[in-house]
Scaffold this motif. Structure first.
Motif, PDB file in Angstrom:
ATOM      1  N   VAL A   1      26.119  35.060   8.414  1.00  0.00           N
ATOM      2  CA  VAL A   1      26.638  36.315   7.861  1.00  0.00           C
ATOM      3  C   VAL A   1      27.908  36.002   7.053  1.00  0.00           C
ATOM      4  O   VAL A   1      28.809  35.330   7.557  1.00  0.00           O
ATOM      5  CB  VAL A   1      26.957  37.314   8.999  1.00  0.00           C
ATOM      6  N   GLY A   2      27.940  36.494   5.800  1.00  0.00           N
ATOM      7  CA  GLY A   2      29.051  36.135   4.900  1.00  0.00           C
ATOM      8  C   GLY A   2      28.759  34.816   4.216  1.00  0.00           C
ATOM      9  O   GLY A   2      29.669  34.059   3.864  1.00  0.00           O
ATOM     10  N   ALA A   3      27.459  34.553   3.982  1.00  0.00           N
ATOM     11  CA  ALA A   3      27.018  33.231   3.518  1.00  0.00           C
ATOM     12  C   ALA A   3      27.435  32.906   2.087  1.00  0.00           C
ATOM     13  O   ALA A   3      27.452  31.739   1.700  1.00  0.00           O
ATOM     14  CB  ALA A   3      25.504  33.113   3.653  1.00  0.00           C
ATOM     15  N   ALA A   4      27.759  33.924   1.284  1.00  0.00           N
ATOM     16  CA  ALA A   4      28.075  33.644  -0.124  1.00  0.00           C
ATOM     17  C   ALA A   4      29.483  33.111  -0.322  1.00  0.00           C
ATOM     18  O   ALA A   4      29.824  32.645  -1.403  1.00  0.00           O
ATOM     19  CB  ALA A   4      27.910  34.913  -0.957  1.00  0.00           C
ATOM     20  N   GLY A   5      30.322  33.149   0.706  1.00  0.00           N
ATOM     21  CA  GLY A   5      31.721  32.764   0.561  1.00  0.00           C
ATOM     22  C   GLY A   5      31.944  31.265   0.655  1.00  0.00           C
ATOM     23  O   GLY A   5      30.994  30.462   0.614  1.00  0.00           O
ATOM     24  N   GLY A   6      33.210  30.892   0.778  1.00  0.00           N
ATOM     25  CA  GLY A   6      33.577  29.484   0.782  1.00  0.00           C
ATOM     26  C   GLY A   6      32.920  28.711   1.913  1.00  0.00           C
ATOM     27  O   GLY A   6      32.253  27.694   1.673  1.00  0.00           O
ATOM     28  N   VAL A   7      33.081  29.161   3.152  1.00  0.00           N
ATOM     29  CA  VAL A   7      32.499  28.452   4.295  1.00  0.00           C
ATOM     30  C   VAL A   7      30.976  28.530   4.241  1.00  0.00           C
ATOM     31  O   VAL A   7      30.268  27.532   4.407  1.00  0.00           O
ATOM     32  CB  VAL A   7      33.013  29.043   5.632  1.00  0.00           C
ATOM     33  N   GLY A   8      30.451  29.748   3.987  1.00  0.00           N
ATOM     34  CA  GLY A   8      29.008  29.961   4.034  1.00  0.00           C
ATOM     35  C   GLY A   8      28.245  29.145   3.007  1.00  0.00           C
ATOM     36  O   GLY A   8      27.116  28.711   3.268  1.00  0.00           O
ATOM     37  N   SER A   9      28.843  28.911   1.853  1.00  0.00           N
ATOM     38  CA  SER A   9      28.145  28.148   0.812  1.00  0.00           C
ATOM     39  C   SER A   9      27.895  26.711   1.259  1.00  0.00           C
ATOM     40  O   SER A   9      26.844  26.137   0.984  1.00  0.00           O
ATOM     41  CB  SER A   9      28.958  28.159  -0.486  1.00  0.00           C
ATOM     42  N   PHE A  10      28.863  26.124   1.954  1.00  0.00           N
ATOM     43  CA  PHE A  10      28.658  24.776   2.508  1.00  0.00           C
ATOM     44  C   PHE A  10      27.723  24.836   3.726  1.00  0.00           C
ATOM     45  O   PHE A  10      26.836  24.010   3.882  1.00  0.00           O
ATOM     46  CB  PHE A  10      29.991  24.164   2.942  1.00  0.00           C
TER      47      PHE A  10
ATOM     48  N   ALA B   1      24.246  38.272   2.476  1.00  0.00           N
ATOM     49  CA  ALA B   1      25.145  38.171   1.327  1.00  0.00           C
ATOM     50  C   ALA B   1      24.706  39.176   0.287  1.00  0.00           C
ATOM     51  O   ALA B   1      23.574  39.683   0.328  1.00  0.00           O
ATOM     52  CB  ALA B   1      25.107  36.760   0.735  1.00  0.00           C
ATOM     53  N   ARG B   2      25.611  39.452  -0.648  1.00  0.00           N
ATOM     54  CA  ARG B   2      25.258  40.382  -1.714  1.00  0.00           C
ATOM     55  C   ARG B   2      24.083  39.822  -2.522  1.00  0.00           C
ATOM     56  O   ARG B   2      23.901  38.597  -2.604  1.00  0.00           O
ATOM     57  CB  ARG B   2      26.469  40.653  -2.593  1.00  0.00           C
ATOM     58  N   ALA B   3      23.332  40.763  -3.140  1.00  0.00           N
ATOM     59  CA  ALA B   3      22.075  40.386  -3.806  1.00  0.00           C
ATOM     60  C   ALA B   3      22.293  39.356  -4.906  1.00  0.00           C
ATOM     61  O   ALA B   3      21.461  38.475  -5.116  1.00  0.00           O
ATOM     62  CB  ALA B   3      21.399  41.631  -4.371  1.00  0.00           C
ATOM     63  N   ASP B   4      23.460  39.438  -5.599  1.00  0.00           N
ATOM     64  CA  ASP B   4      23.636  38.523  -6.732  1.00  0.00           C
ATOM     65  C   ASP B   4      23.884  37.076  -6.293  1.00  0.00           C
ATOM     66  O   ASP B   4      23.945  36.184  -7.131  1.00  0.00           O
ATOM     67  CB  ASP B   4      24.733  39.014  -7.686  1.00  0.00           C
ATOM     68  N   ALA B   5      24.026  36.864  -4.989  1.00  0.00           N
ATOM     69  CA  ALA B   5      24.176  35.485  -4.491  1.00  0.00           C
ATOM     70  C   ALA B   5      22.864  34.934  -3.935  1.00  0.00           C
ATOM     71  O   ALA B   5      22.797  33.759  -3.563  1.00  0.00           O
ATOM     72  CB  ALA B   5      25.249  35.441  -3.401  1.00  0.00           C
ATOM     73  N   ALA B   6      21.814  35.764  -3.890  1.00  0.00           N
ATOM     74  CA  ALA B   6      20.586  35.360  -3.187  1.00  0.00           C
ATOM     75  C   ALA B   6      19.943  34.113  -3.800  1.00  0.00           C
ATOM     76  O   ALA B   6      19.521  33.208  -3.067  1.00  0.00           O
ATOM     77  CB  ALA B   6      19.604  36.522  -3.165  1.00  0.00           C
TER      78      ALA B   6
ATOM     79  N   ASN C   1      17.325  36.079   2.194  1.00  0.00           N
ATOM     80  CA  ASN C   1      18.649  36.708   2.189  1.00  0.00           C
ATOM     81  C   ASN C   1      18.513  38.205   2.465  1.00  0.00           C
ATOM     82  O   ASN C   1      17.584  38.850   2.008  1.00  0.00           O
ATOM     83  CB  ASN C   1      19.336  36.514   0.835  1.00  0.00           C
ATOM     84  N   PHE C   2      19.451  38.745   3.216  1.00  0.00           N
ATOM     85  CA  PHE C   2      19.521  40.175   3.492  1.00  0.00           C
ATOM     86  C   PHE C   2      20.796  40.721   2.852  1.00  0.00           C
ATOM     87  O   PHE C   2      21.894  40.205   3.114  1.00  0.00           O
ATOM     88  CB  PHE C   2      19.526  40.434   5.000  1.00  0.00           C
ATOM     89  N   ASP C   3      20.626  41.745   2.022  1.00  0.00           N
ATOM     90  CA  ASP C   3      21.758  42.351   1.307  1.00  0.00           C
ATOM     91  C   ASP C   3      22.253  43.526   2.136  1.00  0.00           C
ATOM     92  O   ASP C   3      21.541  44.527   2.278  1.00  0.00           O
ATOM     93  CB  ASP C   3      21.278  42.795  -0.081  1.00  0.00           C
ATOM     94  N   ARG C   4      23.472  43.426   2.658  1.00  0.00           N
ATOM     95  CA  ARG C   4      23.955  44.482   3.557  1.00  0.00           C
ATOM     96  C   ARG C   4      24.143  45.805   2.831  1.00  0.00           C
ATOM     97  O   ARG C   4      24.214  46.853   3.453  1.00  0.00           O
ATOM     98  CB  ARG C   4      25.232  44.038   4.272  1.00  0.00           C
ATOM     99  N   ALA C   5      24.231  45.755   1.473  1.00  0.00           N
ATOM    100  CA  ALA C   5      24.359  47.004   0.715  1.00  0.00           C
ATOM    101  C   ALA C   5      23.014  47.731   0.613  1.00  0.00           C
ATOM    102  O   ALA C   5      22.974  48.930   0.341  1.00  0.00           O
ATOM    103  CB  ALA C   5      24.891  46.707  -0.682  1.00  0.00           C
TER     104      ALA C   5
END
Ligand SMILES: NC(=O)c1ccc[n+]([C@@H]2O[C@H](COP(=O)([O-])OP(=O)(O)OC[C@H]3O[C@@H](n4cnc5c(N)ncnc54)[C@H](OP(=O)(O)O)[C@@H]3O)[C@@H](O)[C@H]2O)c1
Length: 318
Positions: A153-162, A178-183, A194-198
């Motif tokens: 959860v929060g995969a698009a960010g700094g930690v999640g990307s690695f 993560a948001r859809a634009d990061a899927a 990926n699941f978009d919480r929005a």
């Protein structure tokens, strides 16, 4: 030297002219070429770590990640010499005494510093320590996960990307939030879905996709109530980990789940392994968006990683 600092915990970060540091006994003086931006930087300047008992020095220079070149070595320094390219995480007491949104820093040579490997630029090295080191430390702790379903959860960010990449490489079936634009980017990192919480209720959608539950929850974003709800997806015998101290470990234990409030154990060896994984292409480093020191005060509080996964890196000399 110029630096971004706060005069006290309720002050706005500003550019300040501060005394040049010097390499004392056992210390190296590093000319900082690049400083990675992380969420913790603002929380230190806001006083959140004072509430946890950490001492600070004011003006408190912000930033903990950096890469640069050793400019001088104090007496009895043996690990590094002038001219060495180094990078690291400088989260040392008193807070603000080794801040990295600055032109120079003096630190004990046994701090969490490692050499920048040949072939890696200093901007990339500066983007690695906190985000990548945390991800590698989490992946090491979880161990190999062949076939296991892990929700990040929060995969698009700094930690999640690695972390998405490291878990997929360990054989896990990685589901991301993560948001859809990061899927697409997360799929390229090895995520299965990926699941978009929005767009969806994440507990409902993941519950429907995984009727037998998930083995591991790694939550890099939620506060305690949302974390507790997501942890109901974890099977008995599984693990629910928060990097935001959101896990009620005793409560989870009653349901047969190992709750972990994770705190990174940064070491020079962890940094060296991380840099090696990136420079050899086993793990993709983030695309970098560089900013000047003067731009930093207006950027703080915004996500440290943009929609394209671009990590903000400050160039103190820029
Ligand atoms: N305990 C430790 O040792 C340790 C170490 C490193 C980091 N951390 C903490 O771990 C967290 C993540 O760090 P980071 O560097 O990856 O931060 P980051 O780069 O800012 O990324 C955070 C991500 O979480 C997403 N997000 C925010 N709120 C969310 C929510 N309610 N549900 C799902 N996703 C959400 C953000 O997406 P949007 O842009 O869409 O909001 C963003 O992609 C931070 O709180 C950081 O302080 C702890």
């Amino acid at each position: 030297m110029r630096a971004v600092a706060v005069a006290n915990y309720s002050a706005q970060p500003t550019i300040m002219e501060l005394p040049d540091p010097r390499a004392g006994h056992g210390e190296v003086l590093v000319g900082i070429r690049a400083a990675g931006v992380n969420p913790i930087d603002l929380s230190i300047a806001n006083g959140e770590w004072a509430a946890r008992g950490a001492d600070a020095r004011f003006p408190l220079i912000m930033g903990i990640d950096m890469a640069g070149v050793v400019e001088a070595a104090g007496e009895h320094v043996t690990r590094f010499a002038p001219g060495d390219a180094v990078f690291g995480q400088l989260f040392l007491p008193p807070l603000g005494s080794t801040g990295t949104y600055a032109e120079q820093v003096a630190v004990p040579e046994e701090a969490n510093l490692a050499r920048v490997p040949p072939g890696m630029d200093l901007e990339t090295a500066a983007a690695l320590p906190t985000a990548g080191g945390t991800a590698l430390n989490i992946a090491d702790g979880l161990g190999p996960l062949p076939g296991e379903t892990v929700l990040v959860v929060g995969a698009a960010g700094g930690v999640g990307s690695f972390l998405t990449q490291l878990l997929a490489a360990s054989g896990a079936r990685v589901l991301t939030v993560a948001r859809a634009d990061a899927a697409d980017r997360l799929r390229a990192y090895g995520a299965a879905e990926n699941f978009d919480r929005a767009a969806v209720s994440v507990p409902d959608a993941v519950g429907a996709a995984c009727p037998d539950g998930i083995g591991v929850l790694v939550d890099l974003a939620s506060e305690a109530p949302a974390f507790a709800e997501l942890a109901t997806l974890v099977r008995v015998g599984g693990t629910a980990l928060s990097t935001r101290y959101a896990a009620d470990v005793d409560d989870l234990a009653e349901y047969g789940i190992s709750g972990i409030n994770f705190r990174v154990n940064m070491t020079p060896d962890l940094l060296a392994r991380l840099a090696d994984a990136v420079v050899t292409g086993q793990v993709a480093g983030p695309p970098i968006r560089t900013v000047r020191l003067d731009d930093v005060p207006s950027l703080l509080g915004r996500p440290s990683v943009g929609a394209a996964g671009d990590k903000i890196v400050v160039l103190p000399g820029g």
